[in-house]
Design an enzyme around this catalytic site. Structure first.
Site, PDB file in Angstrom:
ATOM      1  N   ASP A   1      27.846  -2.609  30.701  1.00 40.10           N
ATOM      2  CA  ASP A   1      29.278  -1.614  31.173  1.00 40.10           C
ATOM      3  C   ASP A   1      29.747  -1.513  32.741  1.00 40.10           C
ATOM      4  OD1 ASP A   1      29.819   1.266  31.623  1.00 40.10           O
ATOM      5  OD2 ASP A   1      27.570   2.542  31.308  1.00 40.10           O
TER       6      ASP A   1
ATOM      7  N   GLY B   1      30.723   3.154  36.158  1.00 36.13           N
ATOM      8  CA  GLY B   1      31.237   4.745  36.069  1.00 36.13           C
ATOM      9  C   GLY B   1      29.959   5.531  35.801  1.00 36.13           C
TER      10      GLY B   1
ATOM     11  N   ASP C   1      23.982   2.729  22.414  1.00 33.85           N
ATOM     12  CA  ASP C   1      22.877   2.104  23.521  1.00 33.85           C
ATOM     13  C   ASP C   1      22.113   2.968  24.348  1.00 33.85           C
ATOM     14  OD1 ASP C   1      23.453   2.282  26.819  1.00 33.85           O
ATOM     15  OD2 ASP C   1      25.679   2.453  25.389  1.00 33.85           O
TER      16      ASP C   1
ATOM     17  N   CYS D   1       5.953  -0.042   8.988  1.00 34.85           N
ATOM     18  CA  CYS D   1       6.354  -0.757  10.298  1.00 34.85           C
ATOM     19  C   CYS D   1       5.827  -2.871  10.135  1.00 34.85           C
ATOM     20  CB  CYS D   1       6.157  -0.124  11.652  1.00 34.85           C
ATOM     21  SG  CYS D   1       6.658  -1.763  13.151  1.00 34.85           S
TER      22      CYS D   1
ATOM     23  N   CYS E   1       6.684  -4.265  12.138  1.00 36.58           N
ATOM     24  CA  CYS E   1       7.073  -4.885  13.398  1.00 36.58           C
ATOM     25  C   CYS E   1       6.405  -6.356  14.077  1.00 36.58           C
ATOM     26  CB  CYS E   1       7.680  -3.913  14.403  1.00 36.58           C
ATOM     27  SG  CYS E   1       6.171  -3.339  15.131  1.00 36.58           S
TER      28      CYS E   1
ATOM     29  N   CYS F   1       2.789  -4.114  14.691  1.00 34.41           N
ATOM     30  CA  CYS F   1       2.185  -3.316  13.707  1.00 34.41           C
ATOM     31  C   CYS F   1       1.452  -4.090  13.137  1.00 34.41           C
ATOM     32  CB  CYS F   1       3.296  -2.298  12.943  1.00 34.41           C
ATOM     33  SG  CYS F   1       4.119  -0.773  14.285  1.00 34.41           S
TER      34      CYS F   1
ATOM     35  N   HIS G   1       7.789  -2.627  18.652  1.00 31.10           N
ATOM     36  CA  HIS G   1       7.712  -1.844  18.198  1.00 31.10           C
ATOM     37  C   HIS G   1       9.012  -0.406  18.739  1.00 31.10           C
ATOM     38  CE1 HIS G   1       6.667   1.588  15.445  1.00 31.10           C
ATOM     39  NE2 HIS G   1       6.756   1.887  16.167  1.00 31.10           N
TER      40      HIS G   1
END
Length: 375
Positions: free
Chosen positions: A92, A95, A272, A310, A312, A315, A341
């Protein structure tokens, strides 16, 4: 190398695309985890690459410039070597930080003056300065300096914002092209940022002016700063048709899972937001059935994972009861497991959206997404 962009599938306005940079191939829709100071909070590069499979993350020019300093990062060979994250970086421009730190910053026609939030030292960002910093960081995608304003704003202030943003964008792209002729930033790409508040008239002016220039991609900035969601969605829907079909479209700093799904349906490719990691640290976890507050006493004896749908790392290995204990004990491990997660949820949501676009079933996917949250 210049960014390569292809549209792989489209379902009404929703798009599934491929973005290729020097460091990675990025399948869209894509959510970019936020690593403001070169690190996604509580996670390292192995977590990001191996556990989460993130192909691009965001770092911030303002923060990296102040600490450790862009020249220090350059000495390490750029962000990829410094952080050991080998996929793509988007940086970024600073700004938004000038906007969020408006009590210690001031914009004029040449750029933004501000005081460091770290030590109070004075600094001045010009469009060229911001490009030079990002050249040192060696990010794959650089953002131009823009003039972000609070909402609501007068027509006079919005017009000034558009004028500055367009002028700074023009300075930025000229600087970038000149640097590339000298061999600097040859593998970096530059995106412009459309401003205009919540005014359709002003969004059209900003988008038209910027999209006439040869940027590698275009972003919608200045939203999710206090306006109602319905207004934000209307502005996104109005703005995207002015953006080139053959280049990435990026909605900056947004947002909730619902925001992402709504924006995808309106033609946005990239996102984002700090929300998944910040909420994780504060005890709020995202699931297929909505948000879950892990702090609640009802989870103390619960031996089930956060979300049975899930897959992940968290999990697969840990229960709600254990995570509740870690949170209550203020154990640092909690920050890592909860962040893994929440980021997995966001990244997987994007993969599922992409699959639905390929199948021509995005609207059905969107309905199912909302229905699960209502039951």
């Amino acid at each position: 190398m210049r960014l390569k962009f292809t549209i792989d599938a489209q379902d009404q306005n929703a798009r599934a695309c491929t973005i290729t940079t020097k460091h990675s191939t990025i399948k869209t829709p894509v959510f970019m985890p936020v690593g403001t100071v070169g690190s996604v909070k509580a996670l390292d590069s192995v977590d990001m690459q191996e556990l989460l499979g993130a192909d691009i993350i965001l770092a911030n020019t303002y923060h990296m410039y102040l600490r450790p300093g862009d020249l220090r990062v350059k000495e390490f060979g750029g962000l990829h070597n410094f952080t050991n994250y080998k996929k793509s970086f988007l940086t970024d421009s600073g700004g938004f930080q000038a906007f969020s730190l408006s009590d210690i910053s001031k914009a004029d026609e040449k750029g933004i003056s501000f005081k460091s939030h770290i030590d109070g030292s004075s600094h001045f960002f010009t469009p060229k300065k911001v490009i030079d910093i990002q050249n040192n960081l060696n990010s794959d995608i650089m953002m131009v300096l823009d003039d972000l304003i609070a909402i609501p704003a007068t027509d006079e202030r919005i017009n000034l914002s558009i004028k500055r943003t367009t002028n700074w964008a023009r300075e930025s792209i000229l600087c970038h092209k000149e640097n590339q002729k000298r061999g600097t930033g040859t593998n970096q790409n530059l995106f412009a940022i459309i401003q205009g508040g919540v005014s359709q008239k002003h969004r059209k002016i900003s988008a038209t002016q910027l999209c006439e220039m040869d940027f590698d991609g275009f972003a919608i900035g200045g939203l999710s700063v206090g306006e109602e969601n319905s207004i934000m969605y209307d502005i996104i829907e109005y703005t995207t048709p002015f953006m080139p079909q053959d280049k990435p479209r990026y909605l900056m700093g947004v947002g909730t899972p619902e925001d992402l799904i709504e924006a995808i349906s309106r033609g946005v490719d990239m996102f984002d937001c700090v929300m998944p990691t910040r909420n994780a640290r504060n005890g709020t976890l995202f699931t297929s059935f909505g948000k879950l507050n892990i702090k609640g006493a009802k989870h103390i004896k619960n031996d089930q994972p956060i979300d049975q749908e899930c897959d992940c790392y968290t999990c697969q290995h840990y229960s709600r009861g254990y995570l509740n204990h870690l949170y209550r004990a203020k154990e640092l491990t909690y920050f890592r497991l909860s962040s893994i997660h929440n980021l997995h949820y966001y990244l997987n949501l994007m993969k599922r959206a992409r699959g639905a676009i390929f199948d021509g079933k995005f609207e059905s996917f969107k309905r199912d997404f909302y229905n699960k949250r209502e039951n």
